[in-house]
Design a protein around this motif. Structure first.
Motif, PDB file in Angstrom:
ATOM      1  N   SER A  37     -13.159 -20.313 -23.242  1.00  0.00           N
ATOM      2  CA  SER A  37     -14.112 -19.203 -23.126  1.00  0.00           C
ATOM      3  C   SER A  37     -15.556 -19.659 -23.303  1.00  0.00           C
ATOM      4  O   SER A  37     -16.469 -18.963 -22.868  1.00  0.00           O
ATOM      5  N   HIS A  38     -15.762 -20.809 -23.942  1.00  0.00           N
ATOM      6  CA  HIS A  38     -17.131 -21.290 -24.151  1.00  0.00           C
ATOM      7  C   HIS A  38     -17.181 -22.795 -23.927  1.00  0.00           C
ATOM      8  O   HIS A  38     -16.379 -23.541 -24.472  1.00  0.00           O
ATOM      9  N   LEU A  39     -18.153 -23.221 -23.121  1.00  0.00           N
ATOM     10  CA  LEU A  39     -18.366 -24.637 -22.862  1.00  0.00           C
ATOM     11  C   LEU A  39     -19.835 -24.947 -23.106  1.00  0.00           C
ATOM     12  O   LEU A  39     -20.713 -24.276 -22.568  1.00  0.00           O
ATOM     13  N   ALA A  58     -13.373 -24.389 -13.795  1.00  0.00           N
ATOM     14  CA  ALA A  58     -13.331 -23.634 -15.053  1.00  0.00           C
ATOM     15  C   ALA A  58     -12.463 -22.387 -14.886  1.00  0.00           C
ATOM     16  O   ALA A  58     -12.493 -21.739 -13.843  1.00  0.00           O
ATOM     17  N   LEU A  62     -13.682 -18.265 -18.873  1.00  0.00           N
ATOM     18  CA  LEU A  62     -14.973 -18.781 -19.324  1.00  0.00           C
ATOM     19  C   LEU A  62     -15.987 -17.655 -19.417  1.00  0.00           C
ATOM     20  O   LEU A  62     -16.257 -16.968 -18.437  1.00  0.00           O
ATOM     21  N   LEU A  65     -21.640 -20.560 -20.902  1.00  0.00           N
ATOM     22  CA  LEU A  65     -21.938 -21.956 -20.628  1.00  0.00           C
ATOM     23  C   LEU A  65     -23.300 -22.264 -21.222  1.00  0.00           C
ATOM     24  O   LEU A  65     -24.281 -21.577 -20.925  1.00  0.00           O
ATOM     25  N   PRO A 101     -19.668 -15.217 -16.519  1.00  0.00           N
ATOM     26  CA  PRO A 101     -20.117 -16.049 -17.637  1.00  0.00           C
ATOM     27  C   PRO A 101     -21.634 -15.956 -17.817  1.00  0.00           C
ATOM     28  O   PRO A 101     -22.374 -15.833 -16.842  1.00  0.00           O
TER      29      PRO A 101
END
Length: 112
Positions: A37-39, A58, A62, A65, A101
């Protein structure tokens, strides 16, 4: 890291001490993280095309970012080109608002 199948949050950072270009595709087995869910990537030297290819893989889970102090040493496109390629090459604009996202970018002297 590919064995950590249930990852939902990942933040990778380098020190920029080694200015050699590392392939982020080798560092990020993003297809192996279906619940991500978070990069966040911090202080990476990236190629725009490679980053877009990673983001295409992804998962739809996600939600955010973060790109912090990214360098584009081998690209003429840099940040503006990256944002254009993200808009044109990713399906994020076609998603419903809750599933789009968010993108946060921090560059020296700027925060977008």
């Amino acid at each position: 890291m590919s064995l950590a199948k249930e990852l939902t949050y990942i933040h990778l950072s380098t020190t920029f001490n080694d200015r050699s270009h590392s392939l982020i595709s080798e560092v990020l087995p993003i297809k192996e993280w279906p619940n991500l869910s978070h990069l966040a990537l911090s202080r990476f030297s990236v190629n725009t095309s490679e980053l877009i290819d990673i983001l295409k893989l992804a998962p739809s889970s996600l939600q955010s970012l973060d790109l912090e102090f990214i360098e584009f040493p081998f690209d003429e496109l840099c940040l503006t080109g990256l944002l254009e390629r993200m808009r044109e090459g990713l399906d994020w604009t076609e998603r419903d608002q809750p599933s789009k996202p968010t993108v946060a970018i921090a560059m020296k002297g700027h925060r977008i």
